[in-house]
Design an enzyme around this catalytic site. Structure first.
Site, PDB file in Angstrom:
ATOM      1  N   SER A   1      -6.726   6.073   3.460  1.00  0.00           N
ATOM      2  CA  SER A   1      -6.780   5.157   2.310  1.00  0.00           C
ATOM      3  C   SER A   1      -7.231   3.767   2.771  1.00  0.00           C
ATOM      4  CB  SER A   1      -5.397   5.040   1.654  1.00  0.00           C
ATOM      5  OG  SER A   1      -5.195   6.069   0.715  1.00  0.00           O
TER       6      SER A   1
ATOM      7  N   LYS B   1       5.367   1.531  -3.104  1.00  0.00           N
ATOM      8  CA  LYS B   1       5.335   2.873  -3.724  1.00  0.00           C
ATOM      9  C   LYS B   1       5.596   2.720  -5.207  1.00  0.00           C
ATOM     10  CE  LYS B   1       4.911   7.181  -2.318  1.00  0.00           C
ATOM     11  NZ  LYS B   1       4.278   7.694  -1.095  1.00  0.00           N
TER      12      LYS B   1
ATOM     13  N   GLN C   1       7.306   3.709   3.823  1.00  0.00           N
ATOM     14  CA  GLN C   1       5.889   3.346   3.877  1.00  0.00           C
ATOM     15  C   GLN C   1       5.643   2.102   4.730  1.00  0.00           C
ATOM     16  OE1 GLN C   1       4.024   5.478   1.436  1.00  0.00           O
ATOM     17  NE2 GLN C   1       2.314   5.008   2.770  1.00  0.00           N
TER      18      GLN C   1
ATOM     19  N   ASN D   1      -1.464  19.067  -2.263  1.00  0.00           N
ATOM     20  CA  ASN D   1      -2.516  18.437  -1.474  1.00  0.00           C
ATOM     21  C   ASN D   1      -2.217  18.473   0.026  1.00  0.00           C
ATOM     22  OD1 ASN D   1      -3.221  15.452  -0.214  1.00  0.00           O
ATOM     23  ND2 ASN D   1      -4.934  16.468  -1.201  1.00  0.00           N
TER      24      ASN D   1
ATOM     25  N   THR E   1      -4.073  13.755   4.915  1.00  0.00           N
ATOM     26  CA  THR E   1      -2.649  13.845   5.263  1.00  0.00           C
ATOM     27  C   THR E   1      -2.356  15.154   5.999  1.00  0.00           C
ATOM     28  OG1 THR E   1      -2.217  12.625   3.225  1.00  0.00           O
ATOM     29  CG2 THR E   1      -0.314  13.555   4.380  1.00  0.00           C
TER      30      THR E   1
ATOM     31  N   LYS F   1       5.494   3.418   8.337  1.00  0.00           N
ATOM     32  CA  LYS F   1       4.339   4.316   8.459  1.00  0.00           C
ATOM     33  C   LYS F   1       3.051   3.496   8.516  1.00  0.00           C
ATOM     34  CE  LYS F   1       4.236   7.514   5.310  1.00  0.00           C
ATOM     35  NZ  LYS F   1       3.939   8.417   4.156  1.00  0.00           N
TER      36      LYS F   1
ATOM     37  N   LYS G   1       0.867  -1.192   0.000  1.00  0.00           N
ATOM     38  CA  LYS G   1       0.000   0.000   0.000  1.00  0.00           C
ATOM     39  C   LYS G   1       0.890   1.224   0.000  1.00  0.00           C
ATOM     40  CE  LYS G   1      -3.842   2.200   0.167  1.00  0.00           C
ATOM     41  NZ  LYS G   1      -3.359   2.893  -1.054  1.00  0.00           N
TER      42      LYS G   1
ATOM     43  N   GLY H   1      -2.381   8.191  -4.448  1.00  0.00           N
ATOM     44  CA  GLY H   1      -1.687   9.372  -4.960  1.00  0.00           C
ATOM     45  C   GLY H   1      -0.454   9.743  -4.167  1.00  0.00           C
ATOM     46  N   ASP H   2       0.318  10.624  -4.740  1.00  0.00           N
ATOM     47  CA  ASP H   2       1.474  11.250  -4.096  1.00  0.00           C
ATOM     48  C   ASP H   2       1.757  12.505  -4.946  1.00  0.00           C
ATOM     49  OD1 ASP H   2       3.668  10.563  -1.909  1.00  0.00           O
ATOM     50  OD2 ASP H   2       4.794  11.297  -3.613  1.00  0.00           O
TER      51      ASP H   2
HETATM   52  P1  NDP Z   1       1.428  17.611  -4.651  1.00  0.00           P
HETATM   53  O1  NDP Z   1       1.883  17.226  -5.999  1.00  0.00           O
HETATM   54  O2  NDP Z   1      -0.017  17.865  -4.423  1.00  0.00           O
HETATM   55  O3  NDP Z   1       2.214  18.910  -4.162  1.00  0.00           O
HETATM   56  C1  NDP Z   1       3.588  18.914  -4.068  1.00  0.00           C
HETATM   57  C2  NDP Z   1       4.045  20.300  -3.640  1.00  0.00           C
HETATM   58  O4  NDP Z   1       5.437  20.244  -3.341  1.00  0.00           O
HETATM   59  C3  NDP Z   1       3.900  21.337  -4.737  1.00  0.00           C
HETATM   60  O5  NDP Z   1       3.687  22.586  -4.168  1.00  0.00           O
HETATM   61  C4  NDP Z   1       5.237  21.249  -5.444  1.00  0.00           C
HETATM   62  O6  NDP Z   1       5.600  22.424  -6.153  1.00  0.00           O
HETATM   63  C5  NDP Z   1       6.179  21.021  -4.274  1.00  0.00           C
HETATM   64  N1  NDP Z   1       7.350  20.275  -4.751  1.00  0.00           N
HETATM   65  C6  NDP Z   1       7.350  19.019  -5.255  1.00  0.00           C
HETATM   66  N2  NDP Z   1       8.574  18.647  -5.622  1.00  0.00           N
HETATM   67  C7  NDP Z   1       9.369  19.693  -5.340  1.00  0.00           C
HETATM   68  C8  NDP Z   1      10.751  19.911  -5.474  1.00  0.00           C
HETATM   69  N3  NDP Z   1      11.564  18.979  -5.983  1.00  0.00           N
HETATM   70  N4  NDP Z   1      11.222  21.113  -5.049  1.00  0.00           N
HETATM   71  C9  NDP Z   1      10.394  22.053  -4.532  1.00  0.00           C
HETATM   72  N5  NDP Z   1       9.066  21.897  -4.375  1.00  0.00           N
HETATM   73  C10 NDP Z   1       8.569  20.733  -4.763  1.00  0.00           C
HETATM   74  O7  NDP Z   1       1.962  16.464  -3.678  1.00  0.00           O
HETATM   75  P2  NDP Z   1       1.504  16.102  -2.196  1.00  0.00           P
HETATM   76  O8  NDP Z   1       1.053  17.317  -1.488  1.00  0.00           O
HETATM   77  O9  NDP Z   1       0.596  14.952  -2.298  1.00  0.00           O
HETATM   78  O10 NDP Z   1       2.866  15.561  -1.563  1.00  0.00           O
HETATM   79  C11 NDP Z   1       3.759  16.395  -0.832  1.00  0.00           C
HETATM   80  C12 NDP Z   1       4.623  15.547   0.060  1.00  0.00           C
HETATM   81  O11 NDP Z   1       3.815  14.817   0.985  1.00  0.00           O
HETATM   82  C13 NDP Z   1       5.469  14.481  -0.647  1.00  0.00           C
HETATM   83  O12 NDP Z   1       6.671  14.305   0.058  1.00  0.00           O
HETATM   84  C14 NDP Z   1       4.621  13.219  -0.509  1.00  0.00           C
HETATM   85  O13 NDP Z   1       5.401  12.063  -0.612  1.00  0.00           O
HETATM   86  C15 NDP Z   1       4.083  13.426   0.894  1.00  0.00           C
HETATM   87  N6  NDP Z   1       2.892  12.696   1.253  1.00  0.00           N
HETATM   88  C16 NDP Z   1       1.756  12.766   0.498  1.00  0.00           C
HETATM   89  C17 NDP Z   1       0.618  12.112   0.900  1.00  0.00           C
HETATM   90  C18 NDP Z   1      -0.657  12.228   0.165  1.00  0.00           C
HETATM   91  O14 NDP Z   1      -1.650  11.688   0.643  1.00  0.00           O
HETATM   92  N7  NDP Z   1      -0.730  12.922  -0.947  1.00  0.00           N
HETATM   93  C19 NDP Z   1       0.610  11.249   2.101  1.00  0.00           C
HETATM   94  C20 NDP Z   1       1.838  11.312   2.874  1.00  0.00           C
HETATM   95  C21 NDP Z   1       2.921  11.988   2.427  1.00  0.00           C
HETATM   96  P3  NDP Z   1       5.481  22.432  -7.766  1.00  0.00           P
HETATM   97  O15 NDP Z   1       4.028  22.324  -8.051  1.00  0.00           O
HETATM   98  O16 NDP Z   1       6.090  23.717  -8.169  1.00  0.00           O
HETATM   99  O17 NDP Z   1       6.267  21.235  -8.244  1.00  0.00           O
HETATM  100  O1  2IT Z   2       3.261   8.794   1.342  1.00  0.00           O
HETATM  101  C1  2IT Z   2       2.094   8.385   1.534  1.00  0.00           C
HETATM  102  O2  2IT Z   2       1.746   7.882   2.594  1.00  0.00           O
HETATM  103  C2  2IT Z   2       1.122   8.554   0.447  1.00  0.00           C
HETATM  104  N1  2IT Z   2       1.472   9.095  -0.601  1.00  0.00           N
HETATM  105  C3  2IT Z   2      -0.276   8.038   0.599  1.00  0.00           C
HETATM  106  C4  2IT Z   2      -0.339   6.573   0.295  1.00  0.00           C
HETATM  107  C5  2IT Z   2      -1.719   5.975   0.251  1.00  0.00           C
HETATM  108  O3  2IT Z   2      -1.771   4.774  -0.058  1.00  0.00           O
HETATM  109  O4  2IT Z   2      -2.710   6.643   0.515  1.00  0.00           O
END
Ligand code: NDP
Ligand code: 2IT
Length: 445
Positions: free
Chosen positions: A377, A126, A111, A241, A210, A114, A90, A165-166
């Protein structure tokens, strides 16, 4: 360092040359386990460290699609099933040009622990691609997702592997992936993907989970010091997100979000960030954060700058790995930061974590603080399996309880080993013990 630990890390480096992120993630977990290795000789006798740091399976595939100009494009797709000791693989999928095997392996490894912390019976995995969704039309994103799922569908399933998603993958992409899965298999994609739109069987509150979860965790941490987010100045990196719903919950709990960012730079708003503007820019228009300063009087855009240089009491890195380095930690400390809560995966470098901890800053590692997303999730999987739709409040209440449990587990293990307030240690040990026990119980395979 114990000789077993030393040997395990050396072997890991030899077997995975040039996978620096993967090594960083494993080293952090393994170093926390030092006191356990003496106390529980079964860990070494059962080769748990060797088994837990080698993915069960790694799938790489070509993704070929046609862009709007009619040109054939080739990307690379990945799905790493790291551990199914506690349940089906997952974890999310990341679409970003920086994606390579190292990135997916570090994320899949994190993961495992977590997901173990959530207590919900999910293994660690992943996936993703080096596809860059930025600037692509909706049709291009759809064709890419269809091509991606045309390869991946062989390997996913409610009992085997359940992606979500991520970075770069939200409800739109999950919808296209689910559509292609359905088209190829003639089966509804229920239970095979999470983070679906509510109309496709997604869970209410998954989008928020998240970010909300990270703030619930922060509130639990601050409460141990008889403190709260009320009136606190906060900075949140990213504007995706996780960042948006983290910022929303901070504001709901009485905090003030002073700055947010994206990969082009950051905005600072002395009146506090207006999240309706950020949400419109990011969720609807897919615009850059610089546009915020055009829409909000008094705010300012700082090109290629990070949010860590603005005064704050609480910082939430919610963008990407290693985005908060040693100099950023120094700036935060100079500006009076008291707590850092990781919404992203591994956003703080080891040197920065060490300094923050040394100075008594509360520090929440992502594998604990951002577990709310994957936890909801798993609740989406439960709802799909039972053909139920829970209310937002039901899911949110479960999320709150899960974050409080994770917090308690971290504190329990930190205290047990006299590492008070060491949430990195507590999370690693609590997450590891459940997985190690399961790996041992299955026998050798
Ligand atoms: P999104 O794609 O929705 O947003 C990512 C954000 O981070 C954007 O603002 C993006 O800017 C910025 N970003 C991404 N890569 C870079 C980089 N290399 N340098 C600078 N800024 C960057 O992703 P999420 O919000 O879903 O994910 C954000 C973090 O949270 C990640 O580390 C992800 O693994 C983690 N995460 C996500 C979960 C989820 O449910 N979605 C769950 C747990 C953890 P730009 O648009 O300019 O690229
Ligand atoms: O990093 C994370 O925990 C996620 N991107 C969410 C994973 C999930 O299966 O909802």
């Amino acid at each position: 360092m114990s000789s077993y630990l030393h040997r395990s890390l050396e072997t890991l480096t030899d077997r995975n040359p040039s996978q620096a992120l993967f090594k960083q993630a494993v080293t952090e977990v393994f170093e926390s386990l030092e006191p356990l290795l003496h106390e529980i000789p079964e860990i070494e006798a059962n080769a748990i460290l060797e088994r837990i740091s080698e993915p069960e399976r790694q799938i790489m595939f070509r993704v070929t699609w046609v862009d709007d100009q009619g040109c054939i494009q080739v990307n690379r797709g990945y799905r790493v099933g790291f551990s199914s000791a506690l349940g089906p693989y997952k974890g999310g999928m990341r679409f970003h040009p920086s994606v390579e095997l190292d990135v997916i392996k570090f994320l899949a490894f994190e993961q495992i622990f977590k997901n173990s912390l959530t207590g919900l019976g999910i293994g660690g995995g992943k996936g993703g691609s080096d596809f860059d969704p930025k600037g692509k039309s909706d049709g291009e994103v759809m064709r890419f997702c269809q091509a991606f799922m045309s390869e991946l569908y062989h390997f996913v399933g409610e009992d085997t592997d359940v992606p979500a998603g991520d970075i770069g993958v939200g409800a739109r992409e999950i919808g296209y992936l689910a559509g292609q899965y359905k088209r190829l298999t003639k089966r509804f994609a229920h239970g095979v993907l999470t983070g679906k739109q509510v109309g496709l069987g997604g869970s209410l509150a998954r989008k928020e989970a998240t970010g909300y979860g990270a703030v619930y965790f922060a509130a639990e941490m601050l409460a141990t010091r008889q403190d709260s987010l009320k009136g606190k100045h906060c900075v949140v990196s990213g504007s995706g997100n996780v960042a948006i719903y983290c910022a929303r919950k901070i504001q709901e709990l009485g905090g003030k979000v002073m700055a947010m960012s994206d990969s082009t730079g950051c905005v600072h708003d002395p009146a506090g960030i207006d999240l309706d503007i950020v949400t419109a820019l990011k969720e609807v228009e897919r615009a850059r954060i610089s546009e915020y300063s055009n829409r909000r009087h008094g705010s300012k855009f700082f090109e290629q700058q990070k949010v860590w240089n603005f005064p704050c009491e609480v910082a939430f890195p919610c963008a990407t790995q290693n985005e908060l380095a040693l100099e950023d930690a120094k700036a935060l400390l100079e500006n009076g930061c008291q707590a850092v809560i990781e919404g992203a995966n591994m956003p703080t470098t080891p040197e920065a974590i060490a300094l923050l901890r040394e100075k008594g800053t509360l520090f929440a590692p992502g594998k604990a603080a951002n577990a709310g997303g994957v936890a909801v999730s798993a609740l989406e999987m439960q709802q799909n399996a039972a053909l139920q739709n829970w209310s937002f409040a039901q899911v949110d209440d479960r999320l709150k309880a899960i974050m409080a449990n994770i917090h308690n587990d971290c504190v329990f293990y930190a205290n047990k080993y006299r590492r008070t307030e060491d949430y990195v240690f507590g999370a690693n040990v609590a997450g590891f013990l459940k997985v190690a026990e399961a790996v041992k119980s299955y026998g050798v395979f």
